[in-house]
Design a protein around this motif. Structure first.
Motif, PDB file in Angstrom:
ATOM      1  N   TYR A 116       4.867   8.800  25.483  1.00  0.00           N
ATOM      2  CA  TYR A 116       4.540   8.787  23.864  1.00  0.00           C
ATOM      3  C   TYR A 116       4.694  10.328  23.416  1.00  0.00           C
ATOM      4  O   TYR A 116       5.140   9.812  22.700  1.00  0.00           O
ATOM      5  N   THR A 117       3.406  11.101  24.066  1.00  0.00           N
ATOM      6  CA  THR A 117       3.190  11.974  23.649  1.00  0.00           C
ATOM      7  C   THR A 117       4.481  12.869  23.613  1.00  0.00           C
ATOM      8  O   THR A 117       4.638  13.663  22.653  1.00  0.00           O
ATOM      9  N   ARG A 118       5.566  12.878  24.888  1.00  0.00           N
ATOM     10  CA  ARG A 118       6.306  13.355  24.669  1.00  0.00           C
ATOM     11  C   ARG A 118       7.321  13.538  23.903  1.00  0.00           C
ATOM     12  O   ARG A 118       7.707  14.243  22.745  1.00  0.00           O
ATOM     13  N   SER A 119       7.547  12.617  22.993  1.00  0.00           N
ATOM     14  CA  SER A 119       8.588  11.990  22.369  1.00  0.00           C
ATOM     15  C   SER A 119       7.862  12.355  20.931  1.00  0.00           C
ATOM     16  O   SER A 119       9.088  13.448  20.050  1.00  0.00           O
ATOM     17  N   LEU A 120       6.647  12.820  20.995  1.00  0.00           N
ATOM     18  CA  LEU A 120       5.342  13.116  19.104  1.00  0.00           C
ATOM     19  C   LEU A 120       6.113  14.634  19.235  1.00  0.00           C
ATOM     20  O   LEU A 120       6.489  15.183  18.601  1.00  0.00           O
ATOM     21  N   VAL A 121       5.930  14.655  20.785  1.00  0.00           N
ATOM     22  CA  VAL A 121       5.946  17.431  21.030  1.00  0.00           C
ATOM     23  C   VAL A 121       7.857  17.569  20.219  1.00  0.00           C
ATOM     24  O   VAL A 121       7.859  17.796  19.866  1.00  0.00           O
ATOM     25  N   ALA A 122       8.220  16.666  20.750  1.00  0.00           N
ATOM     26  CA  ALA A 122      10.127  16.379  21.141  1.00  0.00           C
ATOM     27  C   ALA A 122      10.226  16.823  19.954  1.00  0.00           C
ATOM     28  O   ALA A 122      11.377  17.030  19.381  1.00  0.00           O
ATOM     29  N   ALA A 123       9.404  15.808  18.956  1.00  0.00           N
ATOM     30  CA  ALA A 123       9.747  15.202  16.982  1.00  0.00           C
ATOM     31  C   ALA A 123      10.080  16.801  16.672  1.00  0.00           C
ATOM     32  O   ALA A 123       9.587  17.137  15.317  1.00  0.00           O
ATOM     33  N   ILE A 124       8.509  17.594  16.917  1.00  0.00           N
ATOM     34  CA  ILE A 124       7.951  18.550  15.978  1.00  0.00           C
ATOM     35  C   ILE A 124       8.521  20.145  16.096  1.00  0.00           C
ATOM     36  O   ILE A 124       9.939  20.070  16.848  1.00  0.00           O
ATOM     37  N   PRO A 125       9.421  19.721  14.729  1.00  0.00           N
ATOM     38  CA  PRO A 125      10.201  20.611  14.846  1.00  0.00           C
ATOM     39  C   PRO A 125       9.915  22.675  15.399  1.00  0.00           C
ATOM     40  O   PRO A 125       8.805  22.986  15.035  1.00  0.00           O
ATOM     41  N   ARG A 126      10.926  23.085  16.109  1.00  0.00           N
ATOM     42  CA  ARG A 126      10.175  23.900  16.500  1.00  0.00           C
ATOM     43  C   ARG A 126      11.661  25.149  16.344  1.00  0.00           C
ATOM     44  O   ARG A 126      13.332  25.036  16.119  1.00  0.00           O
ATOM     45  N   PRO A 127      11.341  26.500  16.547  1.00  0.00           N
ATOM     46  CA  PRO A 127      12.173  27.890  15.914  1.00  0.00           C
ATOM     47  C   PRO A 127      13.396  27.835  16.836  1.00  0.00           C
ATOM     48  O   PRO A 127      14.730  28.120  16.938  1.00  0.00           O
ATOM     49  N   ASP A 128      12.755  27.639  18.622  1.00  0.00           N
ATOM     50  CA  ASP A 128      13.295  28.052  19.391  1.00  0.00           C
ATOM     51  C   ASP A 128      13.772  26.079  20.068  1.00  0.00           C
ATOM     52  O   ASP A 128      13.398  26.497  20.675  1.00  0.00           O
TER      53      ASP A 128
END
Ligand SMILES: Nc1ncnc2c1ncn2[C@@H]1O[C@H](COP(=O)(O)OP(=O)(O)OP(=O)(O)O)[C@@H](O)[C@H]1O
Ligand SMILES: [Mg+2]
Length: 321
Positions: A250-262
């Motif tokens: 679940y944490t992995r899916s939350l982190v993946a959803a954070i917009p990242r520049p790179d």
């Protein structure tokens, strides 16, 4: 981060009775949540809407009644406590609400709301002392002391939230529970109020629980993060540890959803198409199993407990990581 634990929540369970289509149901808002706050840190609680974040905060400050579990402030259990222990706790652990209207009485002037905890506890020796304390607290949150005689409706959203913060820091507490304190504000004032909270935290040496559904915001201000899913904490660790290497699916899916520049730094996770299970019909095993890309048979039968997963103090509740 090492140091003394100032606030400790163990196996907290909170349920509500609700009516739906003429029948009574119990909603298990918090279902065995455990977390701890170390002196001087900001612990972020992150999770999607309805997972129980506010209910945890309200339980800690005595606004919701837990079914079971323990809430300890500097070692003293608050559930079932009374008298001096409870009074000390109520003064030392205060809450800032998402909607400042929830903490400011519309019929009372700002000064009276700010002084309320002091009034209840007979803190002020004289009217002059009380006025001076209100003025100093308003100044500390960036409001002119003249705001003391105004009503909440006369203030802008940002000013109201500053007043809500003033109310939470007189007298100075040890811990502030900030429940989405900037989510209801205009983007232009969000950063100002967030900066104010961080400044106050440093000046007043506060420990803080910062609740948000936005892991990006949490990442900027928290030392550690507790990730919540359907009433339980599923991962707790240092903020960088969680952001750079989330373990729980679940944490992995939350982190993946954070917009990242790179884009190369994005963590690949399964795309979740499904909705979370209903709070009215909770699954028997892991509440996340139905959405989880790595669920096994065991996940459908046993609830995974929060356990140490690495040398660095990280805790994870998953059978498969
Ligand atoms: N007073 C109440 N009466 C009945 N149900 C409640 C009450 N307070 C909360 N709930 C239910 O408990 C669950 C958890 O709610 P809670 O407000 O703690 O979640 P949250 O994580 O803070 O959500 P959000 O991100 O939307 O603020 C939800 O299903 C909610 O509907
Ligand atoms: Mg909430």
């Amino acid at each position: 981060m090492s140091g003394d634990v100032v606030l400790d929540v163990r196996d907290l369970r909170v349920s509500f009775s609700v009516r739906r289509a003429g029948r009574k149901y119990r909603v298990q808002a918090v279902d065995g949540a455990s977390l701890s706050v170390v002196e001087g840190e900001v612990l972020g609680i992150v999770g999607e809407s309805g997972c129980g974040k506010t209910t945890v905060g309200r339980s800690i400050v005595g606004l919701a009644r837990p079914d079971s579990g323990a809430i300890r402030f500097k070692g003293a259990d608050l559930i079932g406590a009374g008298g001096a222990t409870l009074r000390e706790m109520r003064l030392n652990v205060r809450m800032v609400f998402q909607d400042p209207y929830a903490s400011l009485n519309p019929r009372r002037v700002i000064g009276d709301s700010v002084a309320e905890a002091g009034d209840i506890n007979g803190m002020f020796g004289s009217r002059a002392e009380r006025s001076a304390a209100i003025a100093a607290t308003l100044t500390a949150v960036g409001l002119d002391p003249s705001f003391a005689t105004r009503y909440p409706y006369e203030l802008s959203g940002g000013q109201r939230q500053r007043a809500g913060i003033a109310r939470a820091i007189l007298p100075t507490p040890s811990v502030v529970i900030a429940d989405e304190p900037v989510s209801a504000l205009d983007v232009s004032v969000q950063a100002q109020v967030l900066n104010l909270m961080m400044d106050l935290r440093e000046q007043l040496k506060l420990s803080m629980v910062f609740i948000s559904h936005d892991l990006g915001v949490i990442g900027q201000i928290s030392n550690r993060v507790a990730v919540m899913y359907m009433g339980r904490i599923v991962e707790q660790a240092g903020t960088r540890t969680v952001l750079d290497g989330p373990l729980h699916p679940y944490t992995r899916s939350l982190v993946a959803a954070i917009p990242r520049p790179d884009p190369s730094r994005r963590i690949v996770a399964a795309i979740e198409a499904s909705e979370p299970p209903s709070q009215f019909a909770r699954p028997r095993g892991c509440a996340y199993a139905a959405r989880c890309p790595i669920a096994s048979d065991r996940c459908l039968a046993d609830v995974p407990q929060l356990r140490p997963a690495a040398e660095d103090g990280r805790l994870v509740a998953c059978h498969n990581v």
